[in-house]
Structures are given as C-alpha cells and as structure tokens.
Design a protein around this motif. Structure first.
Motif, PDB file in Angstrom:
ATOM      1  N   ASP B  80     -41.637 -17.682 130.530  1.00 55.05           N
ATOM      2  CA  ASP B  80     -40.456 -16.533 130.783  1.00 55.05           C
ATOM      3  C   ASP B  80     -41.460 -15.307 130.607  1.00 55.05           C
ATOM      4  O   ASP B  80     -40.614 -14.386 130.458  1.00 55.05           O
ATOM      5  CB  ASP B  80     -39.255 -16.738 130.037  1.00 55.05           C
ATOM      6  CG  ASP B  80     -39.743 -16.632 128.660  1.00 55.05           C
ATOM      7  OD1 ASP B  80     -40.718 -16.924 128.222  1.00 55.05           O
ATOM      8  OD2 ASP B  80     -38.847 -16.715 127.627  1.00 55.05           O
ATOM      9  N   GLY B  81     -42.517 -15.200 130.353  1.00 48.94           N
ATOM     10  CA  GLY B  81     -43.227 -14.030 130.209  1.00 48.94           C
ATOM     11  C   GLY B  81     -43.285 -13.467 128.858  1.00 48.94           C
ATOM     12  O   GLY B  81     -44.156 -13.211 128.368  1.00 48.94           O
ATOM     13  N   ALA B  82     -42.203 -13.745 128.100  1.00 50.97           N
ATOM     14  CA  ALA B  82     -41.901 -13.229 126.607  1.00 50.97           C
ATOM     15  C   ALA B  82     -42.447 -11.843 126.537  1.00 50.97           C
ATOM     16  O   ALA B  82     -43.323 -11.614 125.654  1.00 50.97           O
ATOM     17  CB  ALA B  82     -42.731 -14.195 125.693  1.00 50.97           C
ATOM     18  N   LEU B  83     -41.746 -10.811 127.441  1.00 49.88           N
ATOM     19  CA  LEU B  83     -42.256  -9.431 127.293  1.00 49.88           C
ATOM     20  C   LEU B  83     -41.816  -8.906 126.010  1.00 49.88           C
ATOM     21  O   LEU B  83     -40.759  -9.196 125.614  1.00 49.88           O
ATOM     22  CB  LEU B  83     -41.866  -8.716 128.266  1.00 49.88           C
ATOM     23  CG  LEU B  83     -42.691  -9.166 129.837  1.00 49.88           C
ATOM     24  CD1 LEU B  83     -42.113  -8.426 130.982  1.00 49.88           C
ATOM     25  CD2 LEU B  83     -44.155  -9.192 129.771  1.00 49.88           C
ATOM     26  N   PHE B  84     -42.498  -7.920 125.307  1.00 49.40           N
ATOM     27  CA  PHE B  84     -41.747  -7.292 124.200  1.00 49.40           C
ATOM     28  C   PHE B  84     -40.506  -6.246 124.772  1.00 49.40           C
ATOM     29  O   PHE B  84     -41.061  -5.086 125.367  1.00 49.40           O
ATOM     30  CB  PHE B  84     -43.094  -6.491 123.612  1.00 49.40           C
ATOM     31  CG  PHE B  84     -44.228  -7.441 123.022  1.00 49.40           C
ATOM     32  CD1 PHE B  84     -43.853  -8.594 122.839  1.00 49.40           C
ATOM     33  CD2 PHE B  84     -45.288  -6.865 123.053  1.00 49.40           C
ATOM     34  CE1 PHE B  84     -44.870  -9.576 122.297  1.00 49.40           C
ATOM     35  CE2 PHE B  84     -46.396  -7.575 122.874  1.00 49.40           C
ATOM     36  CZ  PHE B  84     -46.058  -9.095 122.549  1.00 49.40           C
TER      37      PHE B  84
END
Lengths: 310, 226
Positions: B80-84
């Motif tokens: 899911d990318g796990a963006l900040f």
C-alpha cells in the motif's frame, strides 16, 4: 424387490411477509432510538436542572441590580477561595495531564508494538486505577506515604544537598498541593495510557518498518514517523486526562485533604460549599466545572480523535 | 545481487524452509505465488524486518543476515506504499537523505532528480492524503530509490491500481530499473505483470521457492533453486 418407501413431502417454502419485516425493522429502530433518547435526555435534564436552579436564584436579586453581577456564578466567582480553587484546579489539571502524557506515550507504544512475557499482567495492572473505587486510590496513596523512603528525611536519601534536607517526602506531599497533582495523575494516566495504546494500535506498523529500511533507528522511526501521526491521539489523551483530573474528588479528599485556600480544587469547593449548606454556590461551581469539561470535550472532538474518547 | 542460501523463516505457524535464491546484479526478478504463500515474508526477511531462523542472506556479496534493516541499504516498497501521511511528497522523497544528514543542497538536487525520473515534479508540495493510487506508488518508489540503494524490493506495488495506471507503472518500473541499474525483486501474483517485467522469475509454493524458465536472455539458468 421392495419399492422404496415414499419420502414425506417437504413442507412448502414460506416467504417472510413483507409487512412483517417492514414492521420489525421500524420497531427495531424505534426501540434503539428510544433507549438512546432516555439516556441522552437524562444527561441533558441534569444540566438543565442545574441551570434552572441557578436562574431561579438569580431572580431573587435586589430590584435594579444587574443580572451579570447578581447570579450565583458571579457571586461564586467573586469569592477569593473560589478564585484560588479555580487557579489551583487549572494548574494541577494541566500539570497532571502533561505528566500523564509523558507516561502514557511510552507505555501505550510499548503495549501496542511489543510482545513480552507478562504483558497481560502489565495490561491488567494498568487498569487498576480505573476499576478501583476512587476513595481506595486515595487511601492507598496515603498508606504508601507512611512507609520508607517517603518518611525518611530527604537529606538521608539524596546524594546532594537541598533546602529540604530535614523534611521527608511525606511532609512535602501529603495534605499539600503535590498530593492534589499526584492523586489526579494516578487516575488520569490510566485513561491516557488506554487512549495512547488505541492510537498506536491504529497507526500502520508498516510505516515504521519502511522508516527502518530507509536508515532510521527505532527511536528515529518513533519520533519522526509515529509521533507526528499520533498527534491527534495525543491531544485526545491530554484532554481526557485533564477532564478526569478536573472531576477527581475521592482520592483528593483522602490524600490531599479539603483545606480552604490550600488544597481546594473545584470538586472540593462543591463539597465544602454543600457541607456549609450553600447550595447556590455549590451549583454555581458545578456549572463552572461543566463549562470547563464542555470546552475540553469540544477541543477533543474538533482537533483530537473522537473515535478514541473513552 | 541478492543471494539467499538455505534460509528458513518462521512467521507464527507459517514456515519457509531451505530457500535458495539468486538474483544477479542489475537484474529484474519477479517472485510469483498465491496469496499466503510467503512472498511478503521472504521480502521482509531480505530487508531485515523478519529475523531468519537459519541460513544466510547476501546483498552484493555482503552477508547481511545479522544486520538490522537500517544497515542493509535496501529500498522497500510495500503493497500500500505506507507513505508518511503527515509529510508532503517532497518530505517523503527526502526522508532517507535527511536521516543520512546529507547537506540541504544535495538533498534538494536528489529530490529534484528523483521527482523528474518518476514524473513527480508537479506534486512535490502536495499532501499525501490527496494523492491517487498511482501517484502514491510513484512516491513510495521515489522514497525507496532516493538514497540510491543497490537492491530494491517491491511487494505487489501494482495490485491496488487500475489497468491504465498499472500499464504506465509497469513501463516506469522497467525504465527506472534500467536507468538506475538496481537489482530488483518484485513480488506479484499477476502472471501478465511478471511476463512483462521479469528477466528472472521465481515461484513460491508450499514453503519452497523454485526458479521458472526465464522468458528473456537476462534470466539465465544460473538461478538455481530448491
């Protein structure tokens, strides 16, 4: 060869009646709504009762006197002991809420992210201040402070010299302002810790893991990635701790006492005013507390995480 | 180069054992397998997020088996990318560089470079919550590539995007890999995606990893597997 026995005819399928389903659904929602209305209504009636009582006594003012100056709240606010009580409440609630957050953030994170032997036990112990009767919390604090090292003079404990070398922690804390803060802190921290654990549970652990692969240490991943994401949860935990501290009474009465102008906070003021039969002032102070609690709840709902409010 | 020798990983009741895998330097490898077959666990073991029970993992000839994830210098893009989400696109891209205390000017130059490579130049000041699925994956890819890791691990990066975006991202992944000459291990359960991208293909099932005949010259049979 015998002919197989005839199978009993399967009963004809009956479809549920449309009218019955519609009636049942409607009745279900009506019951849910009614139960909710009863409880919400009871809460609102409590507040309405306080307000009406105050208005009733406002109407007793001398003719020509201003309503602003002659209502129980204004009269309560004019008393120096209530003013002191408000100041001490604001200071002690704020300090204990900050102290609660300092404990709640690391403990909540530890419980949310790690597995260790005895975790269930630690988790259960953290609930003790929530489930214990408030008076018992106060009494337990009072008893704890009767043992060493709390009864030993500070000069015999500390490796350095202080102006309080001949005084024990017991004398410095019990029935003094620090006891107010400690009693509020004990209960507020338990609530703040639960809120912070729920906050960290809801933050995707994958983000921290990505931060680790990008070169972060555990502490850097926590401080740069997790803490900013937990900002609204921290605000909620702080406001909850503040509101719990404001409402604290039982432990305060036992551990800090109810001395006017010394360890008197708003909840103690209500008790003291009631004990001398000044019901108008007690209701007025209660309404001041309701106002404070409402402001805090609104802050928590608008800027915090309403889903985390316990 | 990614080399796993006789690696065993346990994740609860699930167990991968005796895994041997070799992805030569600068190759694009695809690891295929059903959901729950252990693809993600394998990637987590390579980047150090999952400890291995036995065996040896080498990245570019260095034994990293006992190293923490921060020291392995592996770019990792989760599903899911796990963006900040509290940072802007620019801050996500600059994250690994700032952790390494790179001078500001060098950070800006590298962020500009990676943004241009991935077509993110117009998004640098955007907040993460407003990005589309394809944009999120490009930012996650940029964040992982920013510190120029020799190895890039992609965990089903295209599974949550629509058909058109998948097509564009496939092209982008291939061109980025060729431009940067990074060794890539890409996990997917999509056969078309694998055939499109892979020079080397692996298949994981029943706790074992097997090499598949490579569709191109790049995937030579040196990729022995058990």
């Amino acid at each position: 060869m015998e002919a197989p026995a005839a199978q009993p005819a399967a009963p004809a399928l009956t479809h549920p009646s449309r009218g019955r389903i519609r009636f049942s659904d409607k009745a279900f929602h009506v019951i849910l709504g009614a139960v909710c209305c009863v409880y919400v209504g009871l809460i609102l009636l409590l507040l309405l009762g306080d307000t009406l009582y105050m208005l009733q006594h406002t109407s007793d003012r001398p003719s020509g006197a201003s309503w602003l100056l002659h209502n129980p709240i204004a009269q309560a606010l004019a008393k120096p002991e209530i003013q002191n009580s408000i100041v001490l409440s604001m200071i002690s609630c704020t300090v204990s809420a900050f102290l609660a957050l300092w404990i709640a953030v690391p403990v909540g994170y530890l419980l949310a992210r790690t597995r260790f032997r005895g975790k269930q036990l630690v988790d259960a112990v953290l609930d003790i201040p929530i489930v214990l009767p408030p008076l018992v919390v106060g009494l337990s604090l009072l008893i704890l402070f009767q043992f060493a090292p709390f009864t030993t003079p500070l000069g015999a404990i500390l490796p350095f010299s202080t102006p309080w070398d001949h005084v024990s922690l017991n004398a410095l804390v019990v029935y003094q302002v620090p006891a107010v803060i400690l009693a509020q802190f004990m209960v507020a921290t338990a609530f703040a810790t639960r809120t912070m654990k729920a906050t960290f549970d809801q933050i995707d652990v994958r983000r921290e893991q990505v931060a680790l692969t990008l070169g972060c240490s555990r502490f850097q991943a926590f401080s740069r990635v997790v803490l900013p994401e937990a900002g609204s949860g921290m605000l909620t935990a702080w406001t909850l701790a503040w509101a719990r501290s404001l409402g604290e009474f039982g432990p305060l009465l036992i551990f800090a006492g109810a001395t006017r102008n010394k360890t008197e906070v708003l909840s103690t003021s209500v008790f003291l005013e009631l004990s001398i039969g000044n019901i108008e002032a007690a209701v007025a102070v209660s309404l001041i507390m309701v106002l404070g609690a409402l402001i805090v709840l609104i802050v928590a709902r608008v800027w915090g995480r309403s889903d985390l409010i316990l | 180069m990614i080399r796993m020798s006789d690696v065993s990983v346990r994740a609860g009741a699930f167990r991968l054992s005796g895994v041997d895998l070799l992805v030569p330097s600068g190759q694009y490898a695809v690891l295929m397998g059903k959901t729950g077959s252990g693809k993600s666990t394998l990637l987590e073991a390579i980047c150090g997020l999952k400890p291995i029970a036995q065996g040896r993992i080498e990245l570019n000839g260095v034994d990293v088996s006992g190293m923490g994830p921060a020291l392995r210098c592996v770019g990792y893009v989760p599903q899911d990318g796990a963006l900040f989400s509290t940072m802007s696109v620019r801050d996500n891209l600059a994250f690994a560089l700032e952790i390494r205390h790179m001078p500001n000017r060098a950070v800006e130059a590298r962020v500009g470079e990676i943004a241009e490579l991935l077509g993110l130049s117009d998004l640098l000041h955007r907040a993460i919550p407003g990005l589309s699925g394809g944009e999120r994956q490009r930012v996650a890819l940029g964040r992982a590539l920013a510190f120029q890791p020799p190895v890039l691990l992609l965990d089903e990066p295209l599974s949550a995007v629509d058909e058109d975006t998948r097509e564009n991202l496939c092209r982008l992944l291939k061109s980025v890999q060729q431009t940067t000459n990074t060794t890539v291990l890409h996990v997917t359960h999509n056969r078309a995606e694998a055939e499109r991208l892979a020079a080397v293909r692996f298949h994981i099932a029943d706790g074992r990893v097997d090499a598949l005949p490579s569709p191109t010259v790049c995937g030579s049979t040196t990729n022995t597997v058990r």
